[in-house]
Design an enzyme around this catalytic site. Structure first.
Site, PDB file in Angstrom:
ATOM      1  N   CYS A   1       0.729  -0.846   0.056  1.00 20.37           N
ATOM      2  CA  CYS A   1       0.382  -0.407   0.192  1.00 20.37           C
ATOM      3  C   CYS A   1       0.948   1.416  -0.474  1.00 20.37           C
ATOM      4  CB  CYS A   1      -0.670   0.132   0.485  1.00 20.37           C
ATOM      5  SG  CYS A   1      -0.323  -1.074   2.816  1.00 20.37           S
TER       6      CYS A   1
ATOM      7  N   HIS B   1      -2.958   6.297   4.491  1.00 17.44           N
ATOM      8  CA  HIS B   1      -1.540   6.680   4.772  1.00 17.44           C
ATOM      9  C   HIS B   1      -1.370   7.837   4.261  1.00 17.44           C
ATOM     10  CE1 HIS B   1      -1.924   2.238   5.841  1.00 17.44           C
ATOM     11  NE2 HIS B   1      -0.960   1.387   5.100  1.00 17.44           N
TER      12      HIS B   1
HETATM   13  N1  LIG Z   1      -5.264  -4.147   4.356  1.00 15.66           N
HETATM   14  C1  LIG Z   1      -4.688  -3.365   4.187  1.00 15.66           C
HETATM   15  O1  LIG Z   1      -4.292  -2.229   3.356  1.00 15.66           O
HETATM   16  C2  LIG Z   1      -3.563  -3.683   2.784  1.00 15.66           C
HETATM   17  C3  LIG Z   1      -3.068  -3.399   1.783  1.00 15.66           C
HETATM   18  C4  LIG Z   1      -2.783  -4.109   0.803  1.00 15.66           C
HETATM   19  C5  LIG Z   1      -2.158  -5.941   1.011  1.00 15.66           C
HETATM   20  N2  LIG Z   1      -3.526  -6.134   1.718  1.00 15.66           N
HETATM   21  C6  LIG Z   1      -3.239  -7.700   2.308  1.00 15.66           C
HETATM   22  O2  LIG Z   1      -4.205  -8.350   1.855  1.00 15.66           O
HETATM   23  C7  LIG Z   1      -4.686  -9.504   2.478  1.00 15.66           C
HETATM   24  C8  LIG Z   1      -5.616  -9.333   3.738  1.00 15.66           C
HETATM   25  O3  LIG Z   1      -5.414  -8.014   4.450  1.00 15.66           O
HETATM   26  P1  LIG Z   1      -6.920  -7.584   4.791  1.00 15.66           P
HETATM   27  O4  LIG Z   1      -6.171  -6.054   5.485  1.00 15.66           O
HETATM   28  O5  LIG Z   1      -8.009  -7.126   4.775  1.00 15.66           O
HETATM   29  O6  LIG Z   1      -7.029  -8.216   6.583  1.00 15.66           O
HETATM   30  P2  LIG Z   1      -8.357  -9.066   7.047  1.00 15.66           P
HETATM   31  O7  LIG Z   1      -9.533  -7.763   7.828  1.00 15.66           O
HETATM   32  O8  LIG Z   1      -7.728  -9.837   8.322  1.00 15.66           O
HETATM   33  O9  LIG Z   1      -9.116 -10.399   6.347  1.00 15.66           O
HETATM   34  C9  LIG Z   1      -8.297 -11.727   5.727  1.00 15.66           C
HETATM   35  C10 LIG Z   1      -8.627 -11.743   5.217  1.00 15.66           C
HETATM   36  O10 LIG Z   1      -8.813 -13.596   4.820  1.00 15.66           O
HETATM   37  C11 LIG Z   1      -9.299 -14.302   5.319  1.00 15.66           C
HETATM   38  N3  LIG Z   1      -8.129 -15.497   5.446  1.00 15.66           N
HETATM   39  C12 LIG Z   1      -7.946 -16.074   6.327  1.00 15.66           C
HETATM   40  N4  LIG Z   1      -6.670 -16.816   6.675  1.00 15.66           N
HETATM   41  C13 LIG Z   1      -7.759 -17.688   6.087  1.00 15.66           C
HETATM   42  C14 LIG Z   1      -7.334 -18.943   5.564  1.00 15.66           C
HETATM   43  N5  LIG Z   1      -6.515 -19.628   5.220  1.00 15.66           N
HETATM   44  N6  LIG Z   1      -7.973 -19.500   3.470  1.00 15.66           N
HETATM   45  C15 LIG Z   1      -8.618 -18.322   3.017  1.00 15.66           C
HETATM   46  N7  LIG Z   1      -9.287 -17.212   3.516  1.00 15.66           N
HETATM   47  C16 LIG Z   1      -8.138 -17.038   4.748  1.00 15.66           C
HETATM   48  C17 LIG Z   1     -10.037 -13.934   6.457  1.00 15.66           C
HETATM   49  O11 LIG Z   1     -11.282 -15.104   6.241  1.00 15.66           O
HETATM   50  P3  LIG Z   1     -12.466 -15.259   7.427  1.00 15.66           P
HETATM   51  O12 LIG Z   1     -13.433 -13.788   7.777  1.00 15.66           O
HETATM   52  O13 LIG Z   1     -13.354 -16.298   7.335  1.00 15.66           O
HETATM   53  O14 LIG Z   1     -11.095 -15.105   8.820  1.00 15.66           O
HETATM   54  C18 LIG Z   1     -10.759 -12.380   5.890  1.00 15.66           C
HETATM   55  O15 LIG Z   1     -11.317 -12.024   4.623  1.00 15.66           O
HETATM   56  C19 LIG Z   1      -2.850 -10.108   3.548  1.00 15.66           C
HETATM   57  O16 LIG Z   1      -2.378 -10.407   2.698  1.00 15.66           O
HETATM   58  C20 LIG Z   1      -1.967  -8.124   3.462  1.00 15.66           C
HETATM   59  O17 LIG Z   1      -1.720  -7.814   3.542  1.00 15.66           O
HETATM   60  C21 LIG Z   1      -3.725  -5.194   2.760  1.00 15.66           C
END
Ligand SMILES: NC(=O)c1ccc[n+]([C@@H]2O[C@H](COP(=O)([O-])OP(=O)(O)OC[C@H]3O[C@@H](n4cnc5c(N)ncnc54)[C@H](OP(=O)(O)O)[C@@H]3O)[C@@H](O)[C@H]2O)c1
Length: 341
Positions: free
Chosen positions: A130, A243
């Protein structure tokens, strides 16, 4: 009628997954069917897409049969395991995690900066970190004009970058502190409410963090220029979304603030907010929920030759993650690249 796609959102219940569903609908991406996937704990959960109910399913190796495109945001481990499975099932993957970003076989794309890197994809395309996305959107038009030789960036990163749990933690801790209670800490090593943490991701041997190293490596790959020296300090701040970055640039050739303003005013995805007389500058409370990368505080750095300072702000869940992924999907569709070569 153009082609319509069966689109899977992997991590559909998460902070980025919610933004992906919203943005696919907002931008009218041609979705024939939306397949919502997450962990076993969300199996059967009712989610929404375009005003309709969609039942979330557990991600398994069979999830991708007949799926054209998958937007992954479910963590690096899930992407490492399931992106190749999806690709082998004929599904093109746009991955938000850091798992594939530095793989030389995988393009790392910001549509405003290096859209043509998409043309050589082999089934997996990576969405950058990001903080890197918003910085390179602002750097690109300036680099094309006067070649950036060095970047010193300090970030002020919102808690939504850590996901849904971290947003709850900031709100909960703020309430506890204002009520005179001791804040409970679970997501970060220390309390984040009313605090700043000079640690994002894990520490590396050289004393920097993995987040800082991502900014160094990913900037070079996206800009296609290994000669740009990048040094980063990444800070988590108690902001919900958006950010902010202090970016100090050194150029090979002269670059005045006026010329930078002119170039940035024409740059795709950039909005300049820079009117010190009226105290107008980019802020996360304004950027949150919007699509642009905002640039302000554009001024000369008199301590170095050809130096410029910028303040760059964007919504990390949108341009920093979901929007950039959907823009990649749009370009893939436009270029007839929704196919595994
Ligand atoms: N937040 C940001 O600004 C941002 C920016 C760039 C990249 N990212 C990347 O995007 C990803 C998710 O981030 P987030 O911020 O959305 O996190 P989050 O709110 O914690 O959500 C995580 C998601 O992943 C799912 N998940 C977790 N373990 C899993 C598994 N074993 N199999 C299938 N689904 C699974 C969760 O499902 P459940 O609800 O069922 O647990 C939920 O839908 C990460 O890799 C992060 O590095 C995030």
């Amino acid at each position: 009628m153009g082609r319509e796609y069966r689109v899977a959102v992997v991590g559909a219940t998460g902070a980025v997954g919610v933004a992906m569903r919203t943005i696919l609908a907002e931008r009218g991406f041609p979705v024939k069917e939306l397949i919502a996937l997450a962990s076993s704990k969300s199996d059967g959960k009712e989610l929404e897409y375009c005003g309709e109910k969609v039942v979330c399913r557990e991600l398994t190796a069979d999830s991708f049969a007949g799926v054209d495109l998958a937007l992954f945001s479910a963590g690096g481990g899930t992407s490492l395991k399931f992106a190749p499975i999806a690709r082998d099932a004929g599904c093109v993957v746009v991955d938000n995690s850091s798992a594939w970003r530095m793989d030389p076989q995988v393009p790392l794309v910001v549509p405003e900066v290096n859209p043509d890197d998409m043309d050589w994809h082999k089934g997996i395309i990576a969405n950058p970190n990001c903080s890197t996305i918003q910085m390179v959107v602002a750097m690109k038009p300036l680099h094309d004009e006067a070649r950036i030789t060095r970047v010193v960036v300090s970030t002020y990163q919102a808690v939504s970058g850590t996901g849904a749990k971290a947003i709850n933690e900031l709100v909960r801790q703020s309430g506890q502190i204002l009520a005179g209670e001791k804040p409970t800490v679970s997501v970060y090593p220390y309390q984040i409410a009313f605090n700043c943490l000079p640690q994002i991701d894990v520490f590396l041997e050289d004393g920097s963090t993995k987040e800082e190293q991502k900014m160094v490596d990913e900037t070079k790959k996206i800009m296609g220029d290994n000669s740009i020296a990048v040094t980063a300090t990444c800070i988590r701040v108690p902001v919900q979304s958006g950010h902010s970055e202090s970016v100090n640039l050194q150029f090979a050739a002269p670059m005045t603030p006026e010329h930078a303003r002119e170039l940035l005013s024409r740059a795709p995805g950039v909005v300049i907010v820079d009117d010190p007389a009226n105290q107008a500058y980019p802020m996360p409370i304004v950027a949150a929920g919007t699509d642009a990368t905002y640039v302000g505080r554009i001024r000369r750095d008199p301590t170095i030759e050809n130096g410029l300072n910028l303040w760059v702000v964007a919504d990390n869940l949108r341009k920093g993650a979901a929007l950039n992924a959907v823009q990649i999907a749009e370009l893939l569709a436009e270029r007839g690249l929704v196919r595994v070569p």
